[in-house]
Design an enzyme around this catalytic site. Structure first.
Site, short mmCIF file in Angstrom:
data_model
loop_
_atom_site.label_atom_id
_atom_site.label_comp_id
_atom_site.label_asym_id
_atom_site.label_seq_id
_atom_site.Cartn_x
_atom_site.Cartn_y
_atom_site.Cartn_z
N ASP A 1 0.72 -1.34 -0.08
CA ASP A 1 -0.08 -0.05 0.31
C ASP A 1 1.02 1.22 0.00
OD1 ASP A 1 -2.25 2.08 0.60
OD2 ASP A 1 -1.83 1.23 2.52
N SER A 2 0.45 2.09 -0.19
CA SER A 2 1.02 3.48 0.02
C SER A 2 1.69 4.08 1.10
CB SER A 2 -0.07 5.04 -0.76
OG SER A 2 -0.99 5.25 0.27
N CYS B 1 -11.05 2.38 0.09
CA CYS B 1 -9.83 2.94 -0.17
C CYS B 1 -9.21 2.35 1.45
CB CYS B 1 -9.75 4.63 0.66
SG CYS B 1 -8.35 4.80 1.58
N CYS C 1 -3.77 -1.45 -1.94
CA CYS C 1 -4.41 0.19 -2.17
C CYS C 1 -5.81 -0.07 -3.00
CB CYS C 1 -3.23 1.06 -2.44
SG CYS C 1 -3.11 2.49 -3.08
N TYR D 1 -0.89 8.43 -2.53
CA TYR D 1 -0.86 8.01 -3.49
C TYR D 1 -2.22 9.10 -4.43
CZ TYR D 1 1.91 4.26 -3.91
OH TYR D 1 4.09 4.18 -4.03
N GLY D 2 -3.18 9.11 -3.43
CA GLY D 2 -4.65 9.55 -3.71
C GLY D 2 -4.48 11.39 -4.34
#
Ligand code: DGL
Length: 292
Positions: free
Chosen positions: A14-15, A205, A77, A46-47
């Site tokens: 994931d980020s 998310c 993610c 990252y969003g």
């Protein structure tokens, strides 16, 4: 027929720490499986980034984890799934799963009135992949999507403030951490979705399961909340069964962690809080090692 591949860990990334909600769901469902988790904390979030950039990051991490010897990769993610699932499936020789289709499928199964809401990061929502996946499964479903980027910040800052296990954080969230301003943010995001009379809400998310009590309180008891973390864990179990890839139990399950975070004690604290067991060894990975 089992070979040494079966004893390799499942790679998950994931980020940052959001993917730990997937690790938690996986460890509950498949305790005999080893896990190798990677959190790209230094480049989180990252969003707000362009999908093209997130794709580059996801490919770097996917290849790095593959080099550590894993039997399966889970992109924990949603943003990275939207950006790079297809590319990673093409480039790696191991099975690669994302979190979007499992969540979309669970939503189509849960909805009665065929009105589904999806919340996620800006990049995930703008990719349109949730709406597309849900409508591929049932073209008659109306999907209402909203980007709720501040939820990532709320989850992270709440966890950093609290030194207790995540269950405590979650149960006290509405009274302790959700100051009126935060409540207002959540209401601003979710009230319009409620007015659309959705009966199902997808937490698109992997950070959002950490805010579940807050989201549930606002959406009310008639709205089913879908966590892609639980859904992807169930999908991994199905895939391991079909491909006969279950750990044969000849070696104990291990948990390994790697991160680009600079503050390792903080990463370990957050991991410990979410997973409910002590995480005291984390490998620090430099961006140059990722080929960035
Ligand atoms: N956990 C990531 C996801 O599921 C979002 C966090 C971020 O913006 O990096 O999309």
């Amino acid at each position: 027929m089992q070979d040494r591949t079966n004893n390799l860990p499942i790679g998950i990334f994931d980020s940052g720490i959001g993917g730990m909600t997937v690790v938690r769901a996986m460890a509950r469902l498949l305790p005999q499986e080893s896990i190798y988790y990677f959190g790209d904390t230094i480049r989180c979030p990252y969003g707000p980034r362009p999908l093209e950039q997130v794709r580059r990051f996801a490919l770097q991490i996917g290849h790095w984890l593959d080099q550590q010897q894993i039997k399966l990769l889970v992109i924990a993610c949603n943003t990275a799934t939207a950006a790079a699932l297809t590319e990673l499936q093409q480039e790696l020789d191991i099975p690669v799963l994302g979190v979007i289709m499992p969540g979309a499928r669970a939503a189509t199964q849960a909805t009665q009135n065929r009105r589904v809401a999806v919340i996620g990061t800006k990049a995930t929502i703008e990719s349109g992949l949730y709406a597309e996946s849900i409508r591929t499964l049932d073209a008659g479903i109306t999907v209402f999507s909203t980007a709720t980027p501040l939820f990532v910040e709320i989850a992270e800052s709440g966890l950093k403030l609290d030194r207790n296990p995540v269950e405590t954080f979650m149960s006290r969230l509405t009274s302790v951490y959700t100051r009126p301003a935060l409540q207002e943010i959540a209401r601003d995001y979710l009230d319009p979705l409620k007015r659309c009379q959705v009966d199902t809400l997808v937490l698109g998310c992997t950070h959002y399961p950490l805010l579940r009590p807050l989201i549930e309180t606002i959406m009310g008891p008639r709205v089913a909340i879908i966590s892609s973390a639980d859904e992807v864990a169930a999908d991994v179990a199905g895939l391991l069964r079909r491909r006969e890839l279950f750990n044969d139990g000849s070696a104990p399950a291990t948990r390994q962690f790697a991160t680009t975070a600079v503050d390792l004690p903080e990463f370990m604290h957050l991991a410990t809080a979410i997973l409910g067991h002590v995480v005291d060894r984390v490998r620090q990975v430099d961006l140059t090692e990722l080929g960035a």
